[in-house]
Design an enzyme around this catalytic site. Structure first.
Site, PDB file in Angstrom:
ATOM      1  N   LEU A  75     -31.691  15.410  -4.344  1.00  0.00           N
ATOM      2  CA  LEU A  75     -32.975  15.912  -3.864  1.00  0.00           C
ATOM      3  C   LEU A  75     -33.204  15.231  -2.523  1.00  0.00           C
ATOM      4  CD1 LEU A  75     -35.387  17.719  -4.553  1.00  0.00           C
ATOM      5  CD2 LEU A  75     -36.470  15.754  -5.644  1.00  0.00           C
ATOM      6  N   ASP A  76     -33.458  16.019  -1.494  1.00  0.00           N
ATOM      7  CA  ASP A  76     -33.522  15.480  -0.139  1.00  0.00           C
ATOM      8  C   ASP A  76     -34.525  14.335  -0.001  1.00  0.00           C
ATOM      9  OD1 ASP A  76     -31.605  17.235   0.782  1.00  0.00           O
ATOM     10  OD2 ASP A  76     -33.070  18.743   1.408  1.00  0.00           O
ATOM     11  N   PHE A  77     -34.264  13.482   0.966  1.00  0.00           N
ATOM     12  CA  PHE A  77     -35.110  12.326   1.278  1.00  0.00           C
ATOM     13  C   PHE A  77     -36.559  12.736   1.472  1.00  0.00           C
ATOM     14  CE2 PHE A  77     -36.746   9.415   4.686  1.00  0.00           C
ATOM     15  CZ  PHE A  77     -36.749   8.243   3.953  1.00  0.00           C
ATOM     16  N   ASP A  78     -36.792  13.869   2.155  1.00  0.00           N
ATOM     17  CA  ASP A  78     -38.153  14.314   2.451  1.00  0.00           C
ATOM     18  C   ASP A  78     -38.680  15.338   1.457  1.00  0.00           C
ATOM     19  OD1 ASP A  78     -36.319  16.167   3.285  1.00  0.00           O
ATOM     20  OD2 ASP A  78     -37.222  16.512   5.245  1.00  0.00           O
ATOM     21  N   SER A  79     -38.021  15.470   0.300  1.00  0.00           N
ATOM     22  CA  SER A  79     -38.509  16.329  -0.773  1.00  0.00           C
ATOM     23  C   SER A  79     -38.958  15.463  -1.948  1.00  0.00           C
ATOM     24  CB  SER A  79     -37.415  17.302  -1.228  1.00  0.00           C
ATOM     25  OG  SER A  79     -37.040  18.159  -0.169  1.00  0.00           O
TER      26      SER A  79
END
Length: 242
Positions: A42-46
């Site tokens: 899961l992306d850093f900014d998600s």
């Protein structure tokens, strides 16, 4: 006994890994259990749902798009997303790495969820809206690229569900042990059986078979060898001209 599957509600700006990377926060800040690793990323900014396990086969089944576990996202976008844009998402949109598979896309009210830290930057003259988007793929930053492709950039992205697992009753930054469903266990058994069949390599020849001689004679047997030819006579030499 604790199960071999963990559900975690990942906060914003946290890496989906335990190893340090600069000064960025990692899973080690929240989960202190050895031998558990993320099943997918899961992306850093998600934000939102991340599953972790200590079993390799279970990790593969959850993370691989081949097993088609749907992933549901709550997406806040810039602007009031139109029905036309939602229909494009449902049909599939063209990205640089190919056309996405049809998704399930619906309007939704702003969910009653935790505040993001830091909060989303709002513009007074530009409204925002929310949609629920369910996909069965795993392209890099796919959801953000999909909404941008239909004209509505993503401002906030929360993964709410993976298959039957949801963020229900799990606060941001919290985790809990959960049980694999019967369908998930069935997929794991099938995957392990398939892997064992590949490891067996039935096409390998036994040592005794390798030593067998090929058919002799002038016939070609099913392409296994070329017919033996009689040695051609040496060309007669001609006297050189002086």
């Amino acid at each position: 006994m604790p199960s071999n599957l963990i559900l975690f509600n990942k906060p914003f700006r946290v890496l989906s890994q335990f190893s340090a990377e600069g000064d960025k926060a990692t899973l080690a800040r929240y989960i202190d259990i050895p031998e558990f690793y993320p099943a997918g990323r899961l992306d850093f900014d998600s934000e939102g749902l991340l599953l972790l396990t200590n079993q390799g086969a279970l990790q593969h089944v959850i993370a691989s798009p081949d097993f088609k576990l749907p992933k549901t996202y709550w997406v806040q976008v810039e602007g009031n997303i139109s029905d036309e844009a939602l229909e494009k998402l449902r049909q599939g949109v063209e990205l640089k790495d190919g056309v996405t598979k049809p998704a399930e896309a619906e309007h939704m009210k702003e969910p009653d969820i935790w505040d993001r830290v830091p909060p989303v930057r709002h513009r007074e003259n530009i409204p925002t809206s929310w949609l629920s988007l369910q996909i069965r793929e795993g392209k890099n930053r796919q959801v953000r690229r999909m909404t941008a492709a239909v004209g509505f950039p993503t401002l906030r992205l929360i993964r709410y569900a993976i298959g039957p697992y949801t963020l229900e009753n799990t606060e941001v930054g919290q985790w809990k042990h959960i049980e694999p469903t019967d369908n998930l266990l069935k997929e794991v058994i099938q995957f392990e059986a398939q892997r064992q069949r590949k490891t067996a390599s039935p096409n390998r020849r036994r040592p005794s078979e390798k030593k067998q001689q090929r058919p002799q004679g002038n016939k070609v047997s099913h392409g296994e060898g070329m017919a033996r030819r009689k040695p051609s006579p040496k060309p007669t030499s001609r006297p050189r001209r002086k």
